[in-house]
Design a protein around this motif. Structure first.
Motif, PDB file in Angstrom:
ATOM      1  N   LYS A  69      13.449  19.575  50.257  1.00  0.00           N
ATOM      2  CA  LYS A  69      12.351  20.233  50.974  1.00  0.00           C
ATOM      3  C   LYS A  69      11.428  19.209  51.632  1.00  0.00           C
ATOM      4  CE  LYS A  69      12.447  24.276  47.946  1.00  0.00           C
ATOM      5  NZ  LYS A  69      11.763  25.011  46.844  1.00  0.00           N
ATOM      6  N   LYS A  70      11.188  18.105  50.956  1.00  0.00           N
ATOM      7  CA  LYS A  70      10.306  17.083  51.520  1.00  0.00           C
ATOM      8  C   LYS A  70      10.903  16.446  52.770  1.00  0.00           C
ATOM      9  CE  LYS A  70       7.767  15.741  47.345  1.00  0.00           C
ATOM     10  NZ  LYS A  70       7.547  14.677  46.318  1.00  0.00           N
ATOM     11  N   GLN A  71      12.227  16.141  52.743  1.00  0.00           N
ATOM     12  CA  GLN A  71      12.819  15.517  53.925  1.00  0.00           C
ATOM     13  C   GLN A  71      12.790  16.458  55.116  1.00  0.00           C
ATOM     14  OE1 GLN A  71      15.933  16.162  55.666  1.00  0.00           O
ATOM     15  NE2 GLN A  71      16.289  18.035  54.452  1.00  0.00           N
ATOM     16  N   LEU A  72      12.875  17.757  54.846  1.00  0.00           N
ATOM     17  CA  LEU A  72      12.900  18.738  55.929  1.00  0.00           C
ATOM     18  C   LEU A  72      11.546  18.853  56.614  1.00  0.00           C
ATOM     19  CD1 LEU A  72      14.798  20.707  57.315  1.00  0.00           C
ATOM     20  CD2 LEU A  72      14.072  22.464  55.694  1.00  0.00           C
ATOM     21  N   THR A  73      10.484  18.515  55.883  1.00  0.00           N
ATOM     22  CA  THR A  73       9.146  18.623  56.461  1.00  0.00           C
ATOM     23  C   THR A  73       8.599  17.292  56.956  1.00  0.00           C
ATOM     24  OG1 THR A  73       8.068  18.300  54.317  1.00  0.00           O
ATOM     25  CG2 THR A  73       8.621  20.559  54.936  1.00  0.00           C
ATOM     26  N   GLU A  74       9.387  16.229  56.805  1.00  0.00           N
ATOM     27  CA  GLU A  74       8.924  14.895  57.183  1.00  0.00           C
ATOM     28  C   GLU A  74       9.386  14.547  58.594  1.00  0.00           C
ATOM     29  OE1 GLU A  74       6.999  12.052  57.650  1.00  0.00           O
ATOM     30  OE2 GLU A  74       6.878  12.440  55.459  1.00  0.00           O
ATOM     31  N   PHE A  75       8.418  14.227  59.474  1.00  0.00           N
ATOM     32  CA  PHE A  75       8.737  13.893  60.854  1.00  0.00           C
ATOM     33  C   PHE A  75       8.743  12.395  61.127  1.00  0.00           C
ATOM     34  CE2 PHE A  75       8.123  18.323  61.206  1.00  0.00           C
ATOM     35  CZ  PHE A  75       8.752  18.747  62.371  1.00  0.00           C
ATOM     36  N   ASP A  76       8.256  11.610  60.203  1.00  0.00           N
ATOM     37  CA  ASP A  76       8.328  10.158  60.352  1.00  0.00           C
ATOM     38  C   ASP A  76       9.765   9.727  60.029  1.00  0.00           C
ATOM     39  OD1 ASP A  76       8.343   7.336  59.010  1.00  0.00           O
ATOM     40  OD2 ASP A  76       6.476   7.411  60.174  1.00  0.00           O
ATOM     41  N   PRO A  77      10.493   9.155  60.993  1.00  0.00           N
ATOM     42  CA  PRO A  77      11.914   8.855  60.785  1.00  0.00           C
ATOM     43  C   PRO A  77      12.196   7.985  59.571  1.00  0.00           C
ATOM     44  CG  PRO A  77      11.354   8.649  63.107  1.00  0.00           C
ATOM     45  CD  PRO A  77      10.055   8.819  62.369  1.00  0.00           C
ATOM     46  N   ALA A  78      11.414   6.953  59.374  1.00  0.00           N
ATOM     47  CA  ALA A  78      11.657   6.043  58.260  1.00  0.00           C
ATOM     48  C   ALA A  78      11.391   6.732  56.915  1.00  0.00           C
ATOM     49  CB  ALA A  78      10.790   4.798  58.399  1.00  0.00           C
ATOM     50  N   LYS A  79      10.318   7.490  56.832  1.00  0.00           N
ATOM     51  CA  LYS A  79       9.999   8.187  55.596  1.00  0.00           C
ATOM     52  C   LYS A  79      11.042   9.263  55.296  1.00  0.00           C
ATOM     53  CE  LYS A  79       4.984   7.438  55.849  1.00  0.00           C
ATOM     54  NZ  LYS A  79       3.658   8.100  55.971  1.00  0.00           N
ATOM     55  N   ARG A  80      11.466   9.965  56.338  1.00  0.00           N
ATOM     56  CA  ARG A  80      12.487  10.990  56.121  1.00  0.00           C
ATOM     57  C   ARG A  80      13.795  10.364  55.640  1.00  0.00           C
ATOM     58  NH1 ARG A  80      15.851  14.937  60.174  1.00  0.00           N
ATOM     59  NH2 ARG A  80      16.382  16.483  58.574  1.00  0.00           N
ATOM     60  N   ALA A  81      14.187   9.261  56.253  1.00  0.00           N
ATOM     61  CA  ALA A  81      15.425   8.589  55.854  1.00  0.00           C
ATOM     62  C   ALA A  81      15.390   8.199  54.384  1.00  0.00           C
ATOM     63  CB  ALA A  81      15.659   7.364  56.733  1.00  0.00           C
ATOM     64  N   GLU A  82      14.243   7.731  53.913  1.00  0.00           N
ATOM     65  CA  GLU A  82      14.127   7.343  52.512  1.00  0.00           C
ATOM     66  C   GLU A  82      14.288   8.547  51.588  1.00  0.00           C
ATOM     67  OE1 GLU A  82      13.926   5.162  49.179  1.00  0.00           O
ATOM     68  OE2 GLU A  82      14.168   4.439  51.250  1.00  0.00           O
ATOM     69  N   LEU A  83      13.732   9.681  51.964  1.00  0.00           N
ATOM     70  CA  LEU A  83      13.871  10.896  51.172  1.00  0.00           C
ATOM     71  C   LEU A  83      15.324  11.372  51.136  1.00  0.00           C
ATOM     72  CD1 LEU A  83      10.691  12.742  52.445  1.00  0.00           C
ATOM     73  CD2 LEU A  83      11.043  11.904  50.109  1.00  0.00           C
ATOM     74  N   VAL A  84      15.990  11.278  52.275  1.00  0.00           N
ATOM     75  CA  VAL A  84      17.402  11.668  52.358  1.00  0.00           C
ATOM     76  C   VAL A  84      18.237  10.808  51.425  1.00  0.00           C
ATOM     77  CG1 VAL A  84      19.424  11.711  53.886  1.00  0.00           C
ATOM     78  CG2 VAL A  84      17.229  12.611  54.686  1.00  0.00           C
ATOM     79  N   LYS A  85      17.966   9.520  51.401  1.00  0.00           N
ATOM     80  CA  LYS A  85      18.707   8.612  50.526  1.00  0.00           C
ATOM     81  C   LYS A  85      18.415   8.894  49.057  1.00  0.00           C
ATOM     82  CE  LYS A  85      18.705   5.001  54.067  1.00  0.00           C
ATOM     83  NZ  LYS A  85      18.154   3.679  54.478  1.00  0.00           N
ATOM     84  N   GLN A  86      17.165   9.192  48.733  1.00  0.00           N
ATOM     85  CA  GLN A  86      16.809   9.500  47.349  1.00  0.00           C
ATOM     86  C   GLN A  86      17.528  10.757  46.870  1.00  0.00           C
ATOM     87  OE1 GLN A  86      12.541   9.643  46.750  1.00  0.00           O
ATOM     88  NE2 GLN A  86      12.216   7.740  47.889  1.00  0.00           N
TER      89      GLN A  86
END
Length: 594
Positions: free
Chosen positions: A476-493
């Motif tokens: 859910k967090k990655q889906l709401t994150e628009f900062d590319p770097a922050k989203r990528a980190e959530l996807v990896k986690q």
């Protein structure tokens, strides 16, 4: 969930001499070695079925051929509010359905609203609308979608847009009538459905009014092929023009063939070994007949420790791929997960044995371990009888697990039987895999709680039946994150959490292995450009952009482009779709689903 590479029912694929082809007009023939489950775009999940939808229906937006970034389809532009909760799409004017009625904002509004209202309409692509709060069309040019929380995948909604006036009267999306030509034949894509005979063929005609420009061919046929080897022979004889999903051996053999050009590109698919950890449906009700010993995470970990992904790439794939880690393939560099030394599960038979020793599973006189209650560690391994990858991986896995004291009974069965088993949870281990999209949301959504099937076994798109609160939170967090770097980190986690529960073992990321008759076709539109795939795409660009050799020069003289195709002479193109070239009730795997 489990891939289907060869169907049991086979249609005869006749050789059409050049003279006959000229009399018939321009025909593009696609040879299939996979099945088609539905033509209904709401419920179609097999890769070939999904591609039928891509040919027949335009999307709101779709990944571009150039770099897979979103490009316009039915929507010509879009914008979002400052709080990222309201998305406004401007609908392209002048587009028409094949029955002549105009395409308006009412059509995508109906498509998405039907998915919100009807559980069956969410079968194939339900994850895209889970976060939608409302959908409306204030006028024919404007589509407004409001979300409950910011949703970063809003320009990557991989959903075919259907005509409201055709589909609204249909109350039951599981009814056989939803596969009728009168329903699915009204489209807006580059090709329009005209005829379908299950297990034999699907036929299309070129959409002469397609907004990007008409294809170069008059008719498209998807024909069932016996197997990939038969298609390779046809390629050599000039009866087939393009093949994908080649085995490494076939690919290497074709490199030296006259008038044949091979194409290798990074792939968007992953293969995996799924483990039945005690799966449940969306109501958290246990289903299936999986071996209860696999509920023990230590046993699942030992299985992962006993699998050598490097050997699978080197020996099974002949080096045409990369060892797998997470569920986002390496082609998507920003989102693929590279585990740290502490996170990585390394191939180590001694460690696998130690894990099981410490867990109390002692080896019996026959070398097979026994659980404290007396049950043997013997598991069924399901796979496709007609898929070389499954056959070879099954042999390796059987040997490795035997070295760890685990018995394996190989059950390589027909495609339909494998689908039934995995859909119902009636497996212990199974060879599976998925094709993914440029946006990571789809790959992650396949392992969410909502992706599991309902009590009737319908409506789900889960890859593993996984449901974990830590993973859900990260998803859910990655889906709401628009900062590319922050989203990528959530996807990896999120991928790390999935890997740590050992409900699957990602084996490898395949390279795309294709070949075509260069004496008949001068070029194809690849995705991404310039060195991507011809057929293994998130879109229709490769087939739509095929340029016949005799048309290349004329096209240059006439100012042709990748959007407007003007054919000269009679052309016959046969494309082999060998396991999911093209992008869910669960049960179908990546080789055969998107």
């Amino acid at each position: 969930m489990v891939a289907v590479l060869a169907a049991s029912a086979v249609a005869t694929v006749p050789f059409v001499p050049a003279a006959a082809a000229q009399q018939q007009g321009k025909v593009l023939r696609v040879a299939l070695t996979t099945g088609i489950d539905h033509l209904n775009p709401f419920t179609a999940q097999l890769a070939a079925s999904t591609q039928v939808g891509r040919f027949n229906y335009e999307f709101l937006t779709l990944p571009s051929a150039e770099d897979t970034q979103p490009t316009g389809g039915i929507a010509e532009s879009w914008k979002t509010s400052d709080d990222k909760l309201t998305w406004t799409f401007t609908i392209r004017q002048g587009m028409k359905w094949s029955d002549g009625k105009p395409i308006t904002a009412q059509d995508p509004a109906y498509t998405f609203q039907r998915m919100l209202d009807d559980e069956n309409a969410r079968t194939a692509n339900g994850s895209y609308v889970t976060n939608f709060a409302s959908v409306s069309a204030p006028d024919d040019k404007t589509l407004v979608i409001k979300t409950k929380a910011p949703q970063s995948s809003m320009t990557s909604l991989d959903v075919p847009i259907v005509p409201k006036h055709i589909w609204e009267p249909i109350k039951d999306l599981n009814a056989p009538s939803t596969d009728d030509m009168a329903v699915v034949g009204v489209g807006s894509g580059p090709y329009l459905l005209t005829e379908y005979k299950k297990n034999e063929f699907v036929k299309f005609k070129a959409n002469k009014d397609y907004w990007r420009g008409a294809p170069k061919v008059d008719e498209l046929q998807l024909l069932q092929f016996k197997d990939a080897e038969a298609a390779v022979n046809a390629l050599k004889q000039g009866e087939v023009d393009v093949i994908n999903r080649l085995t490494p051996t076939q690919f290497d053999a074709l490199k030296s063939e006259k008038n044949i050009t091979t194409n290798k590109a990074p792939g968007r698919r992953y293969n995996e070994l799924i483990i039945n950890f005690g799966v449940k449906n969306v109501l958290d009700q246990p289903i299936g007949d999986g071996n209860p010993i696999l509920k023990d995470l230590r046993v699942r970990k030992a299985i992962a420790q006993a699998i050598d992904t490097n050997t699978i790439v080197e020996k099974v794939m002949n080096g045409y791929g990369q060892p797998g880690t997470g569920v986002v393939p390496a082609i998507y560099k920003a989102y693929t997960w590279t585990p740290s030394d502490a996170e990585k599960t390394k191939f180590d038979i001694a460690a696998a044995n130690a894990t099981l020793d410490q867990a109390g599973y002692a080896k019996g006189a026959d070398g097979i371990r026994v659980a404290p209650g007396g049950a043997k560690l013997e598991f069924r391994l399901a796979g496709h009888a007609n898929r070389p990858f499954d056959q070879r991986v099954a042999q390796f896995v059987t040997g490795w697990l035997k070295d760890a004291g685990i018995g394996v009974k190989q059950e390589l069965v027909s495609d339909d039987e494998l689908d039934e088993r995995t859909t119902a949870g009636n497996y212990d281990l199974a060879i599976s895999g998925y094709g993914t999209s440029p946006d990571p949301d789809y790959a992650l959504s396949l392992n969410t709680c909502a992706g599991r099937p309902n009590a009737e076994g319908n409506g789900g798109s889960s890859a593993t039946f996984f449901c974990d609160p830590r993973y859900e939170d990260l998803y859910k967090k990655q889906l709401t994150e628009f900062d590319p770097a922050k989203r990528a980190e959530l996807v990896k986690q999120a991928q790390a959490v999935l890997a740590g529960e050992y409900v699957d073992v990602v084996l490898d990321y395949d390279n795309v292995l294709e070949a075509y008759r260069s004496d008949k076709f001068s070029s194809f539109t690849k995705q991404p450009q310039p060195d991507g795939a011809i057929l293994e795409q998130s879109g229709y660009w490769g087939v739509y952009g095929a340029t016949p050799a005799d048309a290349a020069a004329a096209g240059a003289e006439e100012g042709s482009n990748t959007g407007l195709w003007i054919g000269i002479g009679a052309v016959v193109l046969v494309v082999l779709v060998g396991g999911g070239v093209l992008l869910g009730r669960r049960g179908k795997s990546a080789d055969d689903r998107e």
